[in-house]
Enzyme design. Structure first.
Site: not given
Ligand code: BG6
Length: 512
Positions: A173, A203, A207, A241, A260, A265, A361
């Site tokens: 991505k 990604h 998980k 986050e 993002d 996600h 964030k």
């Molecule tokens: C990424 C984003 O795709 O996913 C990031 O670009 C974000 O900004 C991240 O921090 C979060 O992934 P995870 O696996 O830490 O939840």
């Protein structure tokens, strides 16, 4: 004779029978564009090392890392060895040291090719290195290189498949920056590749806990009958986050929290929770259902979206700068670092059930979870406890950092009088399954090597995710949407609370 139900941590009897017999991948060269970069070091190589440990890679597996950085085979291997030692040191359980035999096996198979992504010579060299065998081309590069690299691969004849060899392309991505650009990128890729050759990564789908959503829903008898508008009041999806934008200010300035996290996600999480049961676990059966449910999301009203941006604050006692003070961020940036929204799904299962989503964030804690809030009991049998004071029935699927499922319900407080209290029942992955650290990329890489695309996004899935958020992007494009500040370390702006309060609801506490 009566049987007692005493459960011991570990897979239950009979559970093993459900496991798909893992098979070794076929011989394959994995060409990683961006092979000298962060993603390769932090995630891809550790994941591949774990696949070596699991005995899933063929002797004929190798990696060619392509990059323009000033590296060679030796220096790349040294860097990777260092990162690998740090990776295994995070292991909770026994083996906290690098397995030298496995690492030697892998590192000897890694080579470096210095070359520019837009230079035809890079691809000529690759052509001779790859020979006639199977190849996976992994695009761990900035999005602007996706289409040019694929075009060069095709020009060099590297994408051509035959009866005896596969040629696959993994795309990271961000896949587009809005619906139109995602469609354009799909068109460019599909111009030279067949859909079956394209593996679009999200990604989150790697998980364990995300994959467990489908396992939980569709391999147990007692969730699915309750999984609908008759029994569910609303759903909350949270991806919070504590990190800020770190070194990615330049990227984030033009991206923001919505692009993002949400079309990719968060939409994947929503699709897993809300989709109908697929007719099988075949890639297309699962992806058909995901696209259907995303297509049923009602057009997002701009008033149902809240944008926020963090200002100075503190997290766990440590002072944090505001977003506008981060490196490579404009001092008067209007980019959102938080977004909350209310979505509804127009189908028979979900009509009238709001799905509230929030992600941001520099929030008070790191937590990704999906909370299913069930409707209350219809009337209170216990006269002293009115319905509205009964503990709400909530099932929380914890994605990270805690991994598990928690149920919250009412129970009688022990004692001579009938008094109800809220209790929690918890399944914790770490207690039941002792696993070492994984990156989430293990399954994704392995699945790509064996040609299983179930956990990858098809073109229509990606476009469906963008279609959900496009009305908000359109509404913001005039630059006049309100940006609500929140201090770093808080749960987000007050406006996000107001979004639920107007429906008589509230967010689950982030620190809870
Ligand atoms: C990424 C984003 O795709 O996913 C990031 O670009 C974000 O900004 C991240 O921090 C979060 O992934 P995870 O696996 O830490 O939840």
């Amino acid at each position: 004779m009566s049987e007692s139900l005493e459960l011991q941590p570990g897979p239950l009897d009979g559970g093993d029978a459900l496991e798909r017999a893992p098979r070794r991948s076929q011989p394959c060269t994995m060409v990683i564009f961006g092979g000298g970069g962060d993603l390769t070091r932090r995630l891809l190589v550790p994941a591949i090392y774990n696949l070596v440990g699991a005995g899933l890679l063929d002797e004929g597996f190798s990696i060619i890392a392509v990059d323009w950085s000033d590296l060679d085979d030796e220096r790349l291997r040294e860097q990777l060895t260092q990162t690998m030692r740090e990776f295994v040191a995070k292991r909770r359980a026994s083996a906290a040291a690098l397995n030298e035999e496995n690492w030697d096996w892998l590192s000897q198979r890694i080579s470096f090719l210095r070359g520019a992504f837009d230079d035809a010579k890079t691809y000529q060299t690759l052509s001779s290195l790859c020979g006639v065998g199977n190849c996976v081309f992994y695009l761990a590069v900035a999005a602007r290189f996706f289409a040019p690299i694929v075009a060069q691969l095709e020009a060099a004849g590297l994408t051509r498949e035959t009866e005896s060899r596969f040629r696959r392309v993994v795309v990271e991505k961000p896949f587009g920056s809005d619906l139109a650009s995602a469609k354009a990128l799909n068109a460019q890729l599909l111009n030279v590749l067949d859909e079956s050759q394209i593996y679009r990564i999200d990604h989150y789908l790697g998980k364990e806990t995300v994959q467990n959503i489908l396992a939980l829903r569709f391999s147990n008898g007692f969730f699915e009958p309750l999984w609908n508008r008759q029994n569910i009041d609303h759903v909350q999806i949270t991806a919070a986050e504590t990190v800020g934008v770190e070194k990615r200010g330049r990227f984030y300035e033009t991206t923001g929290a919505l692009r993002d996290m949400v079309p990719n996600h968060i939409m994947q999480l929503l699709a897993m929770v809300a989709m109908e049961a697929p007719i099988s676990f075949d890639a297309d059966a699962v992806r058909d259902e995901k696209s259907k449910v995303l297509a049923a999301v009602h057009e997002l009203a701009p008033g149902d979206v809240v944008r926020g941006q963090y200002t100075e604050g503190s997290i766990a006692g440590r002072p944090m700068p505001g977003y506008r003070g981060e490196p490579d961020v404009s001092p008067d940036s209007e980019t959102e670092t938080f977004v909350a929204m209310k979505l509804t799904i127009d189908n028979w299962r979900w009509a009238g059930v709001p799905f509230y989503v929030r992600t941001g964030k520099r929030l008070t804690t790191r937590k990704t979870e999906i909370a299913i809030h069930f409707k209350s009991a219809p009337y209170a049998l216990f006269r002293d406890t009115p319905v509205e004071q009964l503990t709400p029935n909530i099932m929380v699927m914890q994605i990270q950092p805690s991994e598990g499922v928690t149920m919250q319900f009412s129970a009688k407080v022990p004692g001579p009088t009938v008094k109800l209290g809220g209790v929690r029942m918890k399944f914790d992955y770490a207690d039941w399954f002792q696993e070492g650290p994984s990156t989430g990329y293990e399954t994704l890489i392995y699945d790509c090597l064996i040609g299983d695309a179930t956990l990858f996004q098809r073109a229509d899935n990606v476009e469906a995710g963008w279609a959900v958020v496009q009305p908000a992007l359109d509404a913001w494009s005039d630059g006049h949407s309100t940006l609500h500040p929140y201090a770093a370390g808080k749960a987000g702006p007050d406006a996000a609370d107001a979004l639920l309060a107007r429906d008589g609801r509230h967010w689950l506490r982030l620190n809870g």
